[in-house]
Scaffold this active site. Structure first.
Site, PDB file in Angstrom:
ATOM      1  N   HIS A  34       0.814  -1.220   0.000  1.00 29.17           N
ATOM      2  CA  HIS A  34       0.000   0.000   0.000  1.00 29.17           C
ATOM      3  C   HIS A  34       0.848   1.271   0.000  1.00 29.17           C
ATOM      4  CE1 HIS A  34       0.434  -0.286   4.506  1.00 29.17           C
ATOM      5  NE2 HIS A  34       0.433   1.027   4.415  1.00 29.17           N
ATOM      6  N   ASP A  64      -0.025  -7.697   1.368  1.00 29.29           N
ATOM      7  CA  ASP A  64       0.445  -6.311   1.507  1.00 29.29           C
ATOM      8  C   ASP A  64       1.974  -6.238   1.511  1.00 29.29           C
ATOM      9  OD1 ASP A  64       0.027  -3.538   1.664  1.00 29.29           O
ATOM     10  OD2 ASP A  64       0.218  -3.544   3.847  1.00 29.29           O
ATOM     11  N   SER A 144       4.786   2.563   7.898  1.00 24.82           N
ATOM     12  CA  SER A 144       4.454   1.402   7.071  1.00 24.82           C
ATOM     13  C   SER A 144       5.657   0.956   6.252  1.00 24.82           C
ATOM     14  CB  SER A 144       3.302   1.738   6.126  1.00 24.82           C
ATOM     15  OG  SER A 144       2.100   1.902   6.829  1.00 24.82           O
ATOM     16  N   LEU A 209      -4.540 -26.368   1.349  1.00 24.21           N
ATOM     17  CA  LEU A 209      -5.052 -27.484   2.140  1.00 24.21           C
ATOM     18  C   LEU A 209      -6.235 -28.166   1.467  1.00 24.21           C
ATOM     19  CD1 LEU A 209      -4.844 -29.037   4.819  1.00 24.21           C
ATOM     20  CD2 LEU A 209      -6.294 -27.273   5.864  1.00 24.21           C
TER      21      LEU A 209
END
Length: 338
Positions: A34, A64, A144, A209
Protein backbone atom coordinates in the site's frame (compact mmCIF):
# COMPACT_ATOMS: atom_id res chain seq x y z
CA UNK A 1 16.37 0.89 6.86
CA UNK A 2 15.36 3.28 4.04
CA UNK A 3 12.87 6.11 3.55
CA UNK A 4 10.52 5.72 0.56
CA UNK A 5 8.68 8.37 -1.41
CA UNK A 6 6.15 7.26 -4.03
CA UNK A 7 4.93 9.73 -6.65
CA UNK A 8 2.04 9.55 -9.08
CA UNK A 9 1.97 11.47 -12.36
CA UNK A 10 -0.31 14.49 -12.28
CA UNK A 11 -0.13 14.96 -8.52
CA UNK A 12 2.03 17.49 -6.73
CA UNK A 13 4.48 16.30 -4.13
CA UNK A 14 4.87 12.76 -2.88
CA UNK A 15 1.72 10.68 -3.06
CA UNK A 16 2.83 8.57 -0.15
CA UNK A 17 5.82 8.05 2.06
CA UNK A 18 6.86 5.15 4.16
CA UNK A 19 9.81 2.97 4.95
CA UNK A 20 11.49 -0.21 3.80
CA UNK A 21 14.50 -2.33 4.56
CA UNK A 22 17.21 -4.17 2.67
CA UNK A 23 16.45 -7.87 2.42
CA UNK A 24 19.89 -8.79 1.09
CA UNK A 25 23.06 -7.21 -0.28
CA UNK A 26 21.80 -7.37 -3.88
CA UNK A 27 19.72 -4.22 -3.46
CA UNK A 28 16.32 -5.83 -2.82
CA UNK A 29 14.10 -3.75 -0.52
CA UNK A 30 10.95 -4.96 1.23
CA UNK A 31 8.05 -2.61 1.96
CA UNK A 32 4.25 -2.61 2.09
CA UNK A 33 2.26 -2.85 -1.12
CA UNK A 34 0.00 0.00 0.00
CA UNK A 35 3.01 2.35 0.31
CA UNK A 36 3.76 2.18 -3.42
CA UNK A 37 0.27 1.49 -4.79
CA UNK A 38 -0.33 3.25 -8.15
CA UNK A 39 3.08 4.97 -7.98
CA UNK A 40 4.82 6.00 -11.21
CA UNK A 41 8.08 6.92 -9.57
CA UNK A 42 9.65 5.60 -6.38
CA UNK A 43 12.67 7.16 -4.71
CA UNK A 44 14.56 5.53 -1.88
CA UNK A 45 16.71 7.47 0.56
CA UNK A 46 19.49 5.61 2.36
CA UNK A 47 20.60 6.36 5.91
CA UNK A 48 23.53 8.50 4.66
CA UNK A 49 21.31 10.76 2.55
CA UNK A 50 21.94 9.16 -0.83
CA UNK A 51 18.81 8.85 -3.00
CA UNK A 52 18.18 6.08 -5.52
CA UNK A 53 15.44 5.41 -8.05
CA UNK A 54 13.76 2.10 -7.25
CA UNK A 55 12.30 -0.52 -9.57
CA UNK A 56 9.22 -2.48 -8.56
CA UNK A 57 10.17 -6.15 -8.78
CA UNK A 58 6.86 -7.55 -7.63
CA UNK A 59 3.79 -6.93 -5.48
CA UNK A 60 1.54 -9.31 -3.56
CA UNK A 61 -1.56 -7.33 -2.53
CA UNK A 62 -2.98 -10.34 -0.71
CA UNK A 63 -0.30 -10.06 1.98
CA UNK A 64 0.44 -6.31 1.51
CA UNK A 65 4.06 -7.05 0.56
CA UNK A 66 6.05 -5.33 -2.20
CA UNK A 67 9.63 -5.88 -3.35
CA UNK A 68 11.75 -3.06 -4.78
CA UNK A 69 15.28 -3.03 -6.16
CA UNK A 70 18.00 -0.42 -6.33
CA UNK A 71 21.51 -0.74 -7.69
CA UNK A 72 23.61 -2.36 -4.97
CA UNK A 73 26.40 -0.13 -3.79
CA UNK A 74 28.49 0.55 -0.70
CA UNK A 75 26.10 1.39 2.12
CA UNK A 76 23.58 -1.30 1.21
CA UNK A 77 23.39 -3.12 4.53
CA UNK A 78 20.84 -5.94 4.76
CA UNK A 79 19.11 -6.47 8.07
CA UNK A 80 19.55 -9.72 9.91
CA UNK A 81 16.38 -11.79 10.17
CA UNK A 82 15.11 -13.92 13.03
CA UNK A 83 14.26 -16.79 10.69
CA UNK A 84 12.80 -19.74 12.57
CA UNK A 85 12.85 -18.01 15.94
CA UNK A 86 9.55 -17.92 17.85
CA UNK A 87 7.97 -14.55 18.62
CA UNK A 88 6.75 -14.34 22.21
CA UNK A 89 4.07 -12.15 23.76
CA UNK A 90 5.78 -9.69 26.10
CA UNK A 91 9.16 -9.61 24.38
CA UNK A 92 10.68 -6.20 23.72
CA UNK A 93 10.58 -4.92 20.13
CA UNK A 94 11.60 -1.81 18.17
CA UNK A 95 9.70 -0.28 15.23
CA UNK A 96 11.58 1.71 12.57
CA UNK A 97 10.22 4.04 9.93
CA UNK A 98 9.40 7.61 8.94
CA UNK A 99 6.41 8.63 11.10
CA UNK A 100 4.79 11.77 9.68
CA UNK A 101 7.81 12.06 7.37
CA UNK A 102 10.34 12.15 10.22
CA UNK A 103 12.90 9.84 8.65
CA UNK A 104 14.79 6.99 10.29
CA UNK A 105 12.89 7.08 13.56
CA UNK A 106 12.69 4.31 16.15
CA UNK A 107 10.14 3.52 18.85
CA UNK A 108 10.12 0.84 21.51
CA UNK A 109 7.41 -1.44 22.87
CA UNK A 110 6.48 -5.07 23.41
CA UNK A 111 4.68 -7.77 21.50
CA UNK A 112 1.10 -7.37 22.75
CA UNK A 113 -0.48 -10.27 20.90
CA UNK A 114 -0.14 -12.80 18.10
CA UNK A 115 -2.44 -14.19 15.44
CA UNK A 116 -4.37 -10.94 14.95
CA UNK A 117 -6.50 -10.70 11.81
CA UNK A 118 -8.22 -7.38 12.51
CA UNK A 119 -5.58 -5.26 10.75
CA UNK A 120 -6.40 -6.53 7.26
CA UNK A 121 -9.26 -4.06 6.88
CA UNK A 122 -7.02 -1.13 7.86
CA UNK A 123 -4.79 -1.55 4.79
CA UNK A 124 -7.40 -2.88 2.35
CA UNK A 125 -5.74 -6.28 2.16
CA UNK A 126 -7.46 -8.36 -0.52
CA UNK A 127 -7.07 -11.83 0.93
CA UNK A 128 -7.43 -13.54 4.25
CA UNK A 129 -3.74 -14.32 4.72
CA UNK A 130 -3.53 -12.50 8.01
CA UNK A 131 -1.64 -13.51 11.12
CA UNK A 132 -0.42 -10.17 12.43
CA UNK A 133 1.86 -9.42 15.34
CA UNK A 134 0.30 -6.79 17.63
CA UNK A 135 2.62 -4.31 19.31
CA UNK A 136 2.33 -1.21 21.46
CA UNK A 137 5.47 0.31 19.94
CA UNK A 138 4.44 3.68 18.48
CA UNK A 139 3.49 3.14 14.82
CA UNK A 140 2.20 6.15 12.91
CA UNK A 141 1.57 7.09 9.27
CA UNK A 142 4.98 6.78 7.60
CA UNK A 143 6.04 3.73 9.62
CA UNK A 144 4.45 1.40 7.07
CA UNK A 145 7.02 -0.90 5.49
CA UNK A 146 9.58 -0.40 8.22
CA UNK A 147 10.98 -3.39 10.11
CA UNK A 148 9.92 -4.55 13.55
CA UNK A 149 12.99 -6.01 15.23
CA UNK A 150 13.66 -7.87 18.46
CA UNK A 151 16.18 -7.01 21.16
CA UNK A 152 18.88 -8.78 19.13
CA UNK A 153 18.23 -6.37 16.20
CA UNK A 154 16.82 -9.17 14.06
CA UNK A 155 13.71 -8.60 11.95
CA UNK A 156 10.61 -10.40 13.23
CA UNK A 157 8.05 -8.52 11.12
CA UNK A 158 7.15 -5.47 9.05
CA UNK A 159 4.99 -2.57 10.25
CA UNK A 160 1.73 -2.55 8.34
CA UNK A 161 -1.16 -0.82 10.12
CA UNK A 162 -2.42 0.95 13.21
CA UNK A 163 -5.76 0.94 14.96
CA UNK A 164 -7.08 4.44 15.57
CA UNK A 165 -10.16 6.61 15.46
CA UNK A 166 -9.33 7.83 11.95
CA UNK A 167 -11.71 10.36 10.39
CA UNK A 168 -12.79 10.33 6.75
CA UNK A 169 -12.93 13.24 4.30
CA UNK A 170 -15.76 14.08 1.91
CA UNK A 171 -14.29 11.89 -0.83
CA UNK A 172 -14.22 8.78 1.32
CA UNK A 173 -10.48 8.99 1.82
CA UNK A 174 -8.96 8.43 5.27
CA UNK A 175 -7.37 11.39 7.02
CA UNK A 176 -4.12 10.71 8.82
CA UNK A 177 -4.57 9.15 12.23
CA UNK A 178 -2.04 8.57 14.96
CA UNK A 179 -0.88 5.74 17.15
CA UNK A 180 -3.25 4.55 19.86
CA UNK A 181 -0.84 1.95 21.16
CA UNK A 182 -2.21 -0.75 18.89
CA UNK A 183 -0.01 -1.46 15.90
CA UNK A 184 0.23 -4.47 13.63
CA UNK A 185 3.13 -6.07 11.80
CA UNK A 186 3.29 -8.79 9.14
CA UNK A 187 5.24 -11.77 10.54
CA UNK A 188 8.63 -12.64 9.09
CA UNK A 189 7.63 -16.12 7.93
CA UNK A 190 4.94 -14.59 5.71
CA UNK A 191 7.43 -12.03 4.35
CA UNK A 192 10.10 -14.63 3.53
CA UNK A 193 7.60 -16.95 1.82
CA UNK A 194 6.41 -14.17 -0.50
CA UNK A 195 9.68 -12.28 -1.08
CA UNK A 196 11.66 -15.36 -2.11
CA UNK A 197 9.14 -15.88 -4.92
CA UNK A 198 8.91 -12.20 -5.90
CA UNK A 199 12.70 -12.13 -6.31
CA UNK A 200 12.26 -14.71 -9.08
CA UNK A 201 9.59 -12.46 -10.67
CA UNK A 202 7.24 -15.42 -10.41
CA UNK A 203 3.58 -15.83 -9.56
CA UNK A 204 3.26 -16.25 -5.80
CA UNK A 205 2.28 -19.82 -5.02
CA UNK A 206 0.66 -20.59 -1.70
CA UNK A 207 0.33 -23.77 0.26
CA UNK A 208 -3.12 -25.29 -0.27
CA UNK A 209 -5.05 -27.48 2.14
CA UNK A 210 -8.28 -27.97 0.21
CA UNK A 211 -11.08 -27.05 2.60
CA UNK A 212 -13.95 -24.59 2.86
CA UNK A 213 -14.06 -22.76 6.16
CA UNK A 214 -17.14 -21.89 8.16
CA UNK A 215 -17.56 -19.18 10.80
CA UNK A 216 -15.00 -19.11 13.60
CA UNK A 217 -16.02 -21.48 16.34
CA UNK A 218 -18.04 -20.02 19.20
CA UNK A 219 -21.29 -20.53 21.11
CA UNK A 220 -23.49 -19.79 18.08
CA UNK A 221 -21.63 -22.27 15.89
CA UNK A 222 -21.68 -24.84 18.70
CA UNK A 223 -25.48 -24.57 18.93
CA UNK A 224 -25.94 -24.70 15.15
CA UNK A 225 -23.72 -27.74 14.65
CA UNK A 226 -24.29 -29.57 17.90
CA UNK A 227 -20.55 -29.83 18.47
CA UNK A 228 -19.65 -30.13 22.15
CA UNK A 229 -16.34 -28.30 21.81
CA UNK A 230 -15.56 -25.36 24.08
CA UNK A 231 -12.31 -23.97 22.64
CA UNK A 232 -11.18 -21.85 19.69
CA UNK A 233 -10.51 -23.09 16.20
CA UNK A 234 -11.46 -23.12 12.53
CA UNK A 235 -14.45 -25.25 11.49
CA UNK A 236 -14.16 -27.20 8.23
CA UNK A 237 -17.43 -26.53 6.43
CA UNK A 238 -16.54 -28.73 3.45
CA UNK A 239 -13.68 -31.02 2.44
CA UNK A 240 -13.78 -31.48 -1.36
CA UNK A 241 -12.79 -34.97 -2.50
CA UNK A 242 -9.49 -35.50 -4.27
CA UNK A 243 -7.78 -32.51 -2.66
CA UNK A 244 -5.01 -32.68 -0.03
CA UNK A 245 -7.20 -32.48 3.09
CA UNK A 246 -9.61 -35.16 1.92
CA UNK A 247 -6.82 -37.45 0.77
CA UNK A 248 -5.22 -37.16 4.22
CA UNK A 249 -8.47 -37.97 6.03
CA UNK A 250 -9.80 -34.60 7.23
CA UNK A 251 -13.59 -34.42 7.43
CA UNK A 252 -16.42 -31.90 7.38
CA UNK A 253 -17.02 -30.38 10.85
CA UNK A 254 -13.51 -31.16 12.02
CA UNK A 255 -12.28 -28.21 14.10
CA UNK A 256 -8.66 -27.31 13.34
CA UNK A 257 -6.92 -26.18 16.52
CA UNK A 258 -3.24 -26.17 15.49
CA UNK A 259 -0.85 -26.45 12.53
CA UNK A 260 2.51 -27.99 13.43
CA UNK A 261 1.81 -27.02 17.03
CA UNK A 262 0.99 -23.37 16.22
CA UNK A 263 -2.43 -22.45 17.69
CA UNK A 264 -5.25 -21.75 15.23
CA UNK A 265 -7.69 -19.36 16.95
CA UNK A 266 -9.66 -18.56 13.79
CA UNK A 267 -10.00 -19.16 10.07
CA UNK A 268 -7.78 -16.22 9.05
CA UNK A 269 -4.83 -17.59 11.00
CA UNK A 270 -5.37 -21.04 9.49
CA UNK A 271 -5.24 -19.56 5.97
CA UNK A 272 -2.07 -17.68 6.82
CA UNK A 273 -0.28 -20.65 8.38
CA UNK A 274 -1.10 -22.84 5.39
CA UNK A 275 -0.42 -20.23 2.69
CA UNK A 276 3.20 -19.65 3.74
CA UNK A 277 4.11 -23.33 3.41
CA UNK A 278 5.70 -24.74 0.29
CA UNK A 279 3.72 -27.02 -2.00
CA UNK A 280 4.51 -30.64 -1.25
CA UNK A 281 5.43 -29.85 2.35
CA UNK A 282 3.88 -32.08 5.02
CA UNK A 283 2.19 -30.40 7.98
CA UNK A 284 0.62 -31.84 11.11
CA UNK A 285 -3.01 -30.70 11.39
CA UNK A 286 -4.45 -31.03 14.90
CA UNK A 287 -8.24 -31.34 14.93
CA UNK A 288 -11.05 -31.87 17.40
CA UNK A 289 -13.39 -34.57 16.15
CA UNK A 290 -16.26 -36.21 18.03
CA UNK A 291 -14.85 -35.41 21.45
CA UNK A 292 -11.27 -36.45 20.73
CA UNK A 293 -8.16 -34.56 19.62
CA UNK A 294 -6.02 -36.10 16.91
CA UNK A 295 -3.18 -35.02 14.66
CA UNK A 296 -3.34 -35.81 10.95
CA UNK A 297 -0.38 -35.33 8.58
CA UNK A 298 -1.30 -33.57 5.33
CA UNK A 299 0.88 -33.01 2.27
CA UNK A 300 -0.04 -29.58 0.92
CA UNK A 301 -0.77 -28.69 -2.67
CA UNK A 302 -0.20 -25.37 -4.45
CA UNK A 303 -2.57 -22.57 -5.37
CA UNK A 304 -2.40 -19.04 -6.76
CA UNK A 305 -4.67 -15.99 -6.83
CA UNK A 306 -5.95 -14.92 -10.25
CA UNK A 307 -6.84 -11.30 -11.21
CA UNK A 308 -10.42 -11.94 -10.05
CA UNK A 309 -9.03 -12.75 -6.57
CA UNK A 310 -10.03 -16.40 -6.84
CA UNK A 311 -7.73 -18.98 -5.31
CA UNK A 312 -6.94 -21.63 -7.91
CA UNK A 313 -5.75 -25.08 -6.85
CA UNK A 314 -3.26 -26.83 -9.13
CA UNK A 315 -4.43 -30.47 -9.16
CA UNK A 316 -1.74 -32.95 -8.22
CA UNK A 317 0.68 -30.22 -7.10
CA UNK A 318 1.19 -31.92 -3.72
CA UNK A 319 3.19 -34.56 -5.60
CA UNK A 320 5.23 -32.06 -7.65
CA UNK A 321 8.30 -29.91 -7.10
CA UNK A 322 8.11 -26.13 -7.41
CA UNK A 323 10.02 -26.31 -10.69
CA UNK A 324 7.53 -28.85 -12.07
CA UNK A 325 4.59 -26.71 -10.96
CA UNK A 326 5.95 -23.57 -12.61
CA UNK A 327 6.77 -25.47 -15.81
CA UNK A 328 3.22 -26.77 -15.91
CA UNK A 329 1.81 -23.27 -15.38
CA UNK A 330 4.01 -21.91 -18.17
CA UNK A 331 2.82 -24.62 -20.56
CA UNK A 332 -0.83 -24.00 -19.73
CA UNK A 333 -0.63 -20.19 -19.96
CA UNK A 334 -1.11 -19.95 -23.78
CA UNK A 335 -4.15 -22.21 -23.62
CA UNK A 336 -5.67 -20.15 -20.81
CA UNK A 337 -5.14 -16.95 -22.82
CA UNK A 338 -7.02 -18.25 -25.91
Amino acid sequence: VVHIQARTAGRRGPRASGAGWFYNDQGFIVTNAHVIEDADNIRVELHDGRVREAEVVGVDPYTDIALLKVDPSPGVIPLRRATGSPVLVGEQVFAFGSPFGIKFSMSRGIVSGLGRSEAASFVGMRGGYTNFIQTDAAINPGNSGGPLVNIDARVIGMNAAIANNVQWDGNGEPLQGQSAGIGFAIPLDTIESVVEQLMERAVVLRGFLGVSLGPDFGPDVARATGLAYDGAGAVLQAVPPGQPAAVAGLRTLDIVTAIDGHPVPNSDVLRSLISIRKPGEAVDVTVWRAGAVQTIPVRLGAAYNDPQRRLNYIPGSERMTLREIRARMANEAPAQAE
